[in-house]
Each structure stands twice: as structure tokens, then as C-alpha cells.
Design an enzyme around this catalytic site. Structure first.
Site, PDB file in Angstrom:
ATOM      1  N   CYS A  74      -9.646  -6.335   1.760  1.00  0.00           N
ATOM      2  CA  CYS A  74      -9.568  -4.986   1.967  1.00  0.00           C
ATOM      3  C   CYS A  74     -11.140  -4.363   1.984  1.00  0.00           C
ATOM      4  O   CYS A  74     -11.336  -3.376   2.578  1.00  0.00           O
ATOM      5  CB  CYS A  74      -8.580  -4.347   0.940  1.00  0.00           C
ATOM      6  SG  CYS A  74      -7.011  -5.041   0.896  1.00  0.00           S
TER       7      CYS A  74
ATOM      8  N   THR B  63       0.988  -1.320   0.080  1.00  0.00           N
ATOM      9  CA  THR B  63       0.063   0.043  -0.058  1.00  0.00           C
ATOM     10  C   THR B  63       0.934   1.213  -0.081  1.00  0.00           C
ATOM     11  O   THR B  63       0.750   2.186  -0.859  1.00  0.00           O
ATOM     12  CB  THR B  63      -0.941  -0.039   1.331  1.00  0.00           C
ATOM     13  OG1 THR B  63      -1.898  -1.014   1.205  1.00  0.00           O
ATOM     14  CG2 THR B  63      -1.662   1.327   1.341  1.00  0.00           C
TER      15      THR B  63
ATOM     16  N   THR C  57      13.656   4.241  10.223  1.00  0.00           N
ATOM     17  CA  THR C  57      14.752   3.325  10.671  1.00  0.00           C
ATOM     18  C   THR C  57      14.296   2.205  10.030  1.00  0.00           C
ATOM     19  O   THR C  57      13.025   1.757  10.046  1.00  0.00           O
ATOM     20  CB  THR C  57      14.933   3.148  12.121  1.00  0.00           C
ATOM     21  OG1 THR C  57      15.361   4.255  12.806  1.00  0.00           O
ATOM     22  CG2 THR C  57      15.752   1.915  12.606  1.00  0.00           C
TER      23      THR C  57
ATOM     24  N   ASN D  57      -5.898  -9.060  -7.830  1.00  0.00           N
ATOM     25  CA  ASN D  57      -6.081 -10.054  -6.469  1.00  0.00           C
ATOM     26  C   ASN D  57      -7.302 -10.767  -6.469  1.00  0.00           C
ATOM     27  O   ASN D  57      -7.333 -11.512  -5.578  1.00  0.00           O
ATOM     28  CB  ASN D  57      -5.757  -8.967  -5.247  1.00  0.00           C
ATOM     29  CG  ASN D  57      -6.665  -7.746  -5.627  1.00  0.00           C
ATOM     30  OD1 ASN D  57      -6.628  -7.100  -6.612  1.00  0.00           O
ATOM     31  ND2 ASN D  57      -7.488  -7.490  -4.652  1.00  0.00           N
TER      32      ASN D  57
ATOM     33  N   GLN E 123       0.464  -9.439  -6.204  1.00  0.00           N
ATOM     34  CA  GLN E 123       0.106 -10.991  -6.463  1.00  0.00           C
ATOM     35  C   GLN E 123       0.937 -11.655  -7.607  1.00  0.00           C
ATOM     36  O   GLN E 123       0.583 -12.984  -7.412  1.00  0.00           O
ATOM     37  CB  GLN E 123      -1.574 -10.887  -6.796  1.00  0.00           C
ATOM     38  CG  GLN E 123      -2.374 -10.228  -5.807  1.00  0.00           C
ATOM     39  CD  GLN E 123      -2.579 -11.145  -4.672  1.00  0.00           C
ATOM     40  OE1 GLN E 123      -2.177 -12.246  -4.701  1.00  0.00           O
ATOM     41  NE2 GLN E 123      -3.321 -10.746  -3.666  1.00  0.00           N
TER      42      GLN E 123
END
Length: 404
Positions: A328, A76, A243, A155, A183
Site C-alpha cells: 500500500c 479497508t 447487493t 503486515n 494478517q
């Protein structure tokens, strides 16, 4: 065989034990826990070395230079960084973007946001099998088009787009091409040294790596520039500060290494299992395959069972972890926007189930699934007045329902 059976590998995968083993070596005091940006001591150097190895493993699977791999928190973020980053950097050249109606929400909603910021977006409708018509794509390209974003594998239905040809079309016109390969990576061969793709999004958790880690491929030759969306210490060549989570990165690297080794045999095995599943249900009445078995990835099977309500079907199949639509968007009761874009009726889209198979799926589980689906469909149709009318030859679409 344990119940329920997991057949939702396109939503996420379990972490491969070999991956978990590697990750655990990067967490505790006696492990490789340092900050890769700490250049002044051994803990930092060791962590940086682990990140470099993983970056190489990812680059090797997709035919890229390791310097072209930028770590993110997942696909994403990679989609957001690619699309917003390129749009913002190249907006002086033009403000037109092309994508398709069947993209993942991470691409569609990012494009919607750019529309609010003054960009012009064209959403292409695919053919009924889910494949983008390349003539339509060509016709949509304009002088002010700066970016095309079309995924590799869908997907929900698993169809594979011709990213090689799309890449050639974009390169010939000087348009940047972004591909969401979430995918497809580890399931189909990807060679970025050959493909004319400029930006490509990856994730860890669809390929037996951990959640929360992904990557964006950013081409160096010809050099593609993107504007950072996350600012801070200038990590990842200034494109993505923060990081680096060494344990996640090492996990993703190991998952990609395993995928490179096992992809061919694994996909052959999954193709056999998927075909076995389809052969087991396709002779039932009013059963439709969504997508295209020939132009599809081997591990996804999306089927509509007409005259059965999708939600009741999922409840009846409670021994199977399957989905209708994608994870989703499956929380909403809207029918899948992907299937609607293929020109499917609401009813048929509502009665669709996505079976996605993976590394730990067995033949025994597939046979159990076939039996369960056949029994459940029969039972639910016996309860359905619509099915009864259909069997009596009534054209359901011609009925005028009275509104209360």
C-alpha cells in the site's frame, strides 16, 4: 521451478483452485447467480443459502456467531466501518481514540480523518521489537476514551500483539476494542467467544480467497452499535447496504473453510521454511531481523541488509517478488513508517526486505532465494563506497556531508 518466485503473500495471495471452482458456480445462467435479497423466487433463495453457508464458514474459523459477520468490500472498508461507525455512534460518551503508530494505513488514515472531525487520537509507539507496551496503553486510557484499535499481526514485520490482554483492559473500562485481523486470520487461532474483542476486520485475499470481499465482526453480547457508512437497501442488518456479491462471498467462505482445516499443518510447514530462510542469511555481516521470531507469525520474515540501498536490492532480486514496506505504501520512496516507528534509522529502514511465504512456497524456492540474496548483497556491497568505509572502520554517522 518457475521464475520469478512469489514471496509477497502478505500483499495478496493467489486464489486457491478449490476456491475458484466454487466461485465459478455462482456466475452464469446455469449457476447460482441470483440476488440473495430477492425473496420471491428460487434464484434468490439459492443465492441466500450460499451466502448463509459462507457466513457460517467464516464465523466457524473465528469462533463467532454467523449473525455477527457483516460483509464488506475488504479489510479497508471493514476498518473504516468499525472505527468511523463506532466513533460516530459513541461520540456523546467521549471523543478519545487510542491506536498505534504501526497500524495499517486503513486504520491510521481513518483516525486522521476523525481528528479532522474533532476527535482526539493518541498514537502509541511500540517497543523496538514492534510489541505495544501494555503499561503505556493503560496510561493512555482516559475517562473519555471510547475506542482502542490495535491490530493482531503487523503486515510488515509479522509481530503478534497480545489482543487477549488488551481486550480485558478495554472491557474492564467499558472501552470498545477493534482489531484488524487481516494478517492473522487463518494463520493464528482466533476464538471470539473467548476474546474480549468487540469489532474485528477480515479480508478474503490474504488467505487464498478473492480480492474485493471482506467482513467485519460486530459483537452481539454485549451488543456493539456502529453507525452505517454506506446507505441503501439496508442489507447486512442495516450496517452495510449493497447487493451481496455471492461469488465473492462463496469464495471467501470456502477459503476460510480450507484455512480451518489446514491451518495447523500449513503454519508448521511455513515456520520451517521461514526459519530455513533466516538461517540461510543471518550469518552475513550487518544483517538484522526486524520484529521478533518468537512473537511473530510463521510466514513473515523482515530483514535489513545494512549498506545496501533497498531499491537497488529489489532490482537485484528481480527473480524474487518481495517488497520493502507494504504494497500500500511501497509505491512511495519513503522508508517504511512501521520500521521508523520501531526507532530504526532511515538507512536501515531503507535497506529492509519483507519476505512473506505462503501455501505454494517450496523448499526449492527458499534455497534459490538464499543463494540469490547472498550473491546480490555481496555484489551490491562491493559497489558501495559506504560499505568500503565501514570495512575501514569509519563511523559513517560522524561524517559531515557537504551540501551542494
Amino acid at each position: 521451478m518457475k521464475l520469478p518466485i512469489y514471496l509477497d503473500y502478505s500483499a495478496t495471495t493467489p486464489v486457491d483452485p478449490r476456491v475458484a471452482e466454487k466461485m465459478m458456480q455462482c456466475l452464469t445462467l446455469d449457476g447460482n447467480f441470483g440476488n440473495p435479497a430477492s425473496r420471491s423466487h428460487r434464484f434468490g433463495w439459492h443465492a441466500e443459502e450460499a451466502v448463509d453457508i459462507a457466513r457460517n464458514q467464516i464465523a466457524e474459523l473465528v469462533g463467532a456467531d454467523p449473525r455477527e459477520i457483516v460483509f464488506t468490500s475488504g479489510a479497508t472498508e471493514s476498518d473504516n466501518l468499525a472505527i468511523k461507525g463506532a466513533a460516530n455512534f459513541y461520540q456523546k460518551k467521549g471523543k478519545h481514540i487510542i491506536t498505534s503508530k504501526t497500524e495499517h494505513k486503513a486504520v491510521l488514515d481513518t483516525c486522521r480523518q476523525l481528528e479532522r472531525e474533532g476527535f482526539d487520537v493518541t498514537y502509541l509507539a511500540p517497543k523496538s521489537n514492534g510489541i505495544i507496551d501494555l503499561k503505556e496503553l493503560e496510561a493512555a486510557m482516559r475517562d473519555d476514551t471510547i475506542l482502542v484499535s490495535i491490530m493482531h499481526v503487523n503486515n510488515e514485520i509479522g509481530v503478534v500483539q497480545d489482543i487477549a490482554t488488551i481486550g480485558e483492559m478495554c472491557r474492564a473500562r467499558g472501552i470498545i476494542y477493534h482489531v484488524d485481523a487481516t494478517q492473522s486470520v487463518g494463520k493464528l487461532p482466533i476464538d471470539l467467544s473467548q476474546l474480549k474483542v468487540d469489532l474485528m476486520s477480515f479480508t478474503g485475499h490474504k488467505i487464498y480467497g478473492p480480492k474485493g470481499i471482506g467482513a467485519l465482526y460486530v459483537r452481539r453480547k454485549p451488543r456493539i452499535r456502529i453507525e452505517a457508512q454506506m446507505h441503501g437497501g439496508g442489507h447486512e442488518r442495516g450496517m452495510r447496504s449493497g447487493t451481496l456479491p455471492v461469488h465473492q462471498i462463496v469464495g471467501m467462505g470456502e477459503a476460510y473453510r480450507i484455512a480451518k482445516e489446514e491451518m495447523e499443518t500449513e503454519m508448521a510447514r511455513l515456520r520451517t521454511l521461514r526459519n530455513r530462510l533466516w538461517d540461510g542469511v543471518k550469518d552475513m555481516e550487518e544483517v538484522y531481523l526486524n520484529g521478533d521470531l518468537e512473537q511473530g507469525v510463521p510466514n513473515i520474515l523482515n530483514v535489513s541488509f545494512n549498506y545496501v540501498e533497498g531499491e537497488s536490492l529489489i532490482m537485484a532480486l528481480k527473480d524474487l517478488a518481495v517488497s520493502s514496506g507494504s504494497a500500500c505504501t511501497s509505491a512511495s520512496l519513503e522508508p517504511s513508517y512501521v520500521l521508523r516507528a520501531l526507532g530504526m534509522t532511515d538507512e536501515l529502514a531503507h535497506s529492509s526486505i519483507r519476505f512473506s511465504l505462503g501455501r505454494f512456497t517450496t523448499e526449492e524456492e527458499i534455497d534459490y532465494t538464499i543463494k540469490l540474496v547472498r550473491n546480490s548483497i555481496g555484489r551490491l556491497r562491493d559497489l558501495s563506497p559506504l560499505w568500503e568505509m565501514f570495512k575501514q572502520g569509519v563511523d559513517i554517522n560522524s561524517i559531515e556531508w557537504s551540501h551542494h
